[in-house]
Design a protein around this motif. Structure first.
Motif, PDB file in Angstrom:
ATOM      1  N   GLY A  48      21.031 101.604  10.912  1.00 53.08           N
ATOM      2  CA  GLY A  48      20.875 103.009  11.228  1.00 53.08           C
ATOM      3  C   GLY A  48      19.573 103.224  11.971  1.00 53.08           C
ATOM      4  N   ARG A  85      20.565 109.142  17.973  1.00 57.83           N
ATOM      5  CA  ARG A  85      21.860 109.614  18.463  1.00 57.83           C
ATOM      6  C   ARG A  85      22.369 108.728  19.593  1.00 57.83           C
ATOM      7  N   PHE A  88      23.729 105.524  18.252  1.00 57.59           N
ATOM      8  CA  PHE A  88      25.024 105.752  17.604  1.00 57.59           C
ATOM      9  C   PHE A  88      26.116 105.911  18.657  1.00 57.59           C
ATOM     10  N   GLN A  94      25.455 101.867  13.070  1.00 55.71           N
ATOM     11  CA  GLN A  94      26.626 102.439  12.398  1.00 55.71           C
ATOM     12  C   GLN A  94      26.379 103.854  11.868  1.00 55.71           C
ATOM     13  N   PHE A  95      25.104 104.234  11.710  1.00 54.95           N
ATOM     14  CA  PHE A  95      24.801 105.606  11.311  1.00 54.95           C
ATOM     15  C   PHE A  95      23.471 106.011  11.919  1.00 54.95           C
ATOM     16  N   ALA A  96      23.229 107.326  11.963  1.00 55.17           N
ATOM     17  CA  ALA A  96      21.997 107.829  12.564  1.00 55.17           C
ATOM     18  C   ALA A  96      21.460 108.984  11.738  1.00 55.17           C
ATOM     19  N   CYS A 115      31.844 105.428  18.576  1.00 53.43           N
ATOM     20  CA  CYS A 115      32.649 105.965  17.469  1.00 53.43           C
ATOM     21  C   CYS A 115      33.979 106.429  18.020  1.00 53.43           C
ATOM     22  N   THR A 119      33.339 111.737  14.882  1.00 51.95           N
ATOM     23  CA  THR A 119      31.937 111.768  14.478  1.00 51.95           C
ATOM     24  C   THR A 119      31.772 112.695  13.285  1.00 51.95           C
TER      25      THR A 119
END
Length: 366
Positions: A48, A85, A88, A94-96, A115, A119
Motif C-alpha cells: 500500500g 492514488r 493504485f 493493492q491498496f492506497a 483495478c 474501486t
C-alpha cells in the motif's frame, strides 16, 4: 459544498517508506479485534502507499496486526495522497491511503489498469487540521477565517497587524514578519485546508480549493513532517498540518460564530458523521461532502477526512484476503481505538464503521 472528489494529482512525503512484515487478520470484523491466526489466518503479500497523515495510524495498525498470522506481508509507504492514488491506478499497490477521494476520471483509469473491478473507498482516518505557529512570546492565538485567509494569501504580513491585534487584545504581538508555510507537493491536506478557506472566507480567499498550493512566496515543505519541521525551526512561521502530528507546536483557536474554538478529534468525528455522501446508493464509494463554511457553534471547522482505497477484484486471491483482513482490522472498533491512542486522530463513529464494513464485503476472496 465541496466535493472531496475534486482535482487530484501526485503527492509525495519526506518520510521514508514504512515497511511492515506482519500477519493478516482473518478474524477481524466490524466489531473489531486483530484476530488470532489459526484457521482464519491469511498469507497474502500486499503493498500500500499514500497519505503521510496516515503514517502513525498505519504503523499502529501494522504493529497490532503483526500479532496474527506470520505468513502475511503488508507494506505501506507514506509517499503522499496523490502518489498513493497513482500507484493504485497503475496496479503498483493493492491498496492506497489518500486525504482526497478518487474522482470519476481516476476510477475509470484504474479500471483500465490497476483495478479492473470496482474501486472501493471509504473514510478510515479523521482528524482536525491545526493552524499551527511558532512565534516567540505568543502561546495563545485567536484567528478568524478571514484573518487566516489573508495571512496565507500574504495580505497580512506582520504579527502585530491590526487585524490580528483586534482578535488578540491581551497578546504581546511582535513586529516579526509572518512566514506562511505550505506543502510543496500536491496534497490532500492542502485541498482540505483551502476548501475551508474557500467556504469560510470567500471574500478573503480567491484561490478556490486545490491540492496544489496556489500562492507564491512563503516557505514550502514536502509532506506533513516537512511542514511541521519548517515551522519548528523558524520564528514567525505559521502553517497547516494534521493536528495529530504537530507535536509541541502551538495551534490557533479558530473563530466559529462568536467564539474561538480549539481543535479536538471529537469535533472532527462529528463533522464526518453529519457529512453527505457523494453517491448515497453506492456500496463501494463512500466519499463525502463536507460543509466547512457552516458548522455548529463549538465545532472545529477545519477537518481532514482520509480514505482507504481498495479493489473489489484481485488477480491473486491471497492478496484479496489480506487486503480485506487488514482493512477490516483498521476499521474495526478496536483498530480505530488503537490508532486514536497512538496517532491522536478521531475514531470513526457508528456510521463510519458500518460504511467501511459494507464496502469491504464487496472484495471477492474466492
Amino acid at each position: 459544498m465541496l466535493r472531496t472528489t475534486g482535482r487530484r494529482a501526485i503527492t509525495a512525503t519526506a518520510a521514508l517508506a514504512l515497511t511492515f512484515t506482519m500477519a493478516a487478520c482473518g478474524a477481524a470484523n466490524e466489531s473489531g479485534g486483530s484476530g488470532g491466526g489459526g484457521e482464519d489466518a491469511v498469507s497474502g503479500a500486499i503493498k500500500g502507499a499514500g497519505a503521510s497523515t496516515q503514517e502513525q495510524a498505519q504503523a499502529e495498525w501494522a504493529a497490532k496486526f503483526s500479532e496474527t498470522s506470520p505468513d502475511a506481508t503488508v507494506e505501506y509507504s507514506p509517499d503522499g495522497s496523490g502518489t498513493g492514488r497513482e500507484k493504485f491506478i497503475n496496479g503498483a499497490v493493492q491498496f492506497a491511503g489518500s486525504d482526497a477521494a478518487m474522482d470519476d476520471k481516476e476510477i475509470a483509469a484504474a479500471k483500465k489498469s490497476g483495478c479492473t473491478g470496482e474501486t472501493i473507498q471509504f473514510p478510515v482516518y479523521v482528524a482536525p487540521i491545526a493552524v499551527t505557529y511558532n512565534v516567540k512570546g505568543v502561546d495563545e492565538l485567536n484567528l478568524s477565517p478571514d484573518t487566516i485567509a489573508k495571512i496565507f494569501d500574504q495580505k497580512i504580513t506582520k504579527w502585530n497587524d491590526p487585524a490580528i491585534k483586534k482578535e488578540n487584545p491581551d497578546a504581546d504581538l511582535p513586529s516579526t514578519t509572518i512566514t506562511p508555510v505550505n506543502r510543496s507537493d500536491e496534497s490532500g491536506t492542502t485541498e482540505n485546508f483551502t476548501a475551508y478557506l474557500d467556504e469560510a472566507a470567500p471574500d478573503s480567499w480567491s484561490h478556490g480549493a486545490t491540492e496544489v498550493w496556489p500562492v507564491k512566496g512563503g516557505e514550502a515543505a514536502k509532506g506533513t513532517s516537512g511542514v511541521v519541521s519548517t515551522i519548528e525551526s523558524g520564528n514567525g512561521t505559521i502553517g497547516y498540518a494534521d493536528a495529530a502530528q504537530i507535536g509541541d507546536l502551538d495551534a490557533a483557536k479558530v473563530k466559529v460564530g462568536d467564539e474561538y474554538v480549539e481543535y479536538t478529534p471529537e469535533a472532527a468525528a462529528d463533522a464526518l458523521e453529519g457529512a453527505e455522501r457523494v453517491e448515497p446508493d453506492s456500496k463501494t464509494n463512500y466519499a463525502v461532502e463536507l460543509d466547512r463554511g457552516d458548522v455548529e457553534d463549538g465545532a472545529y471547522p477545519i477537518v481532514l477526512v482520509s480514505y482507504a482505497i481498495a479493489c473489489s477484484d484481485y488477480k491473486d486471491p491471497a492478496a484479496a484476503e489480506t487486503v480485506k483482513a487488514y482493512l477490516e482490522y483498521a476499521t474495526s472498533e478496536q483498530g480505530q481505538k488503537d490508532a486514536s491512542k497512538a496517532a491522536g486522530n478521531a475514531p470513526l463513529g457508528k456510521d463510519g464503521l458500518q460504511n467501511a464494513a459494507t464496502a469491504l464485503k464487496q472484495i471477492k476472496t474466492d
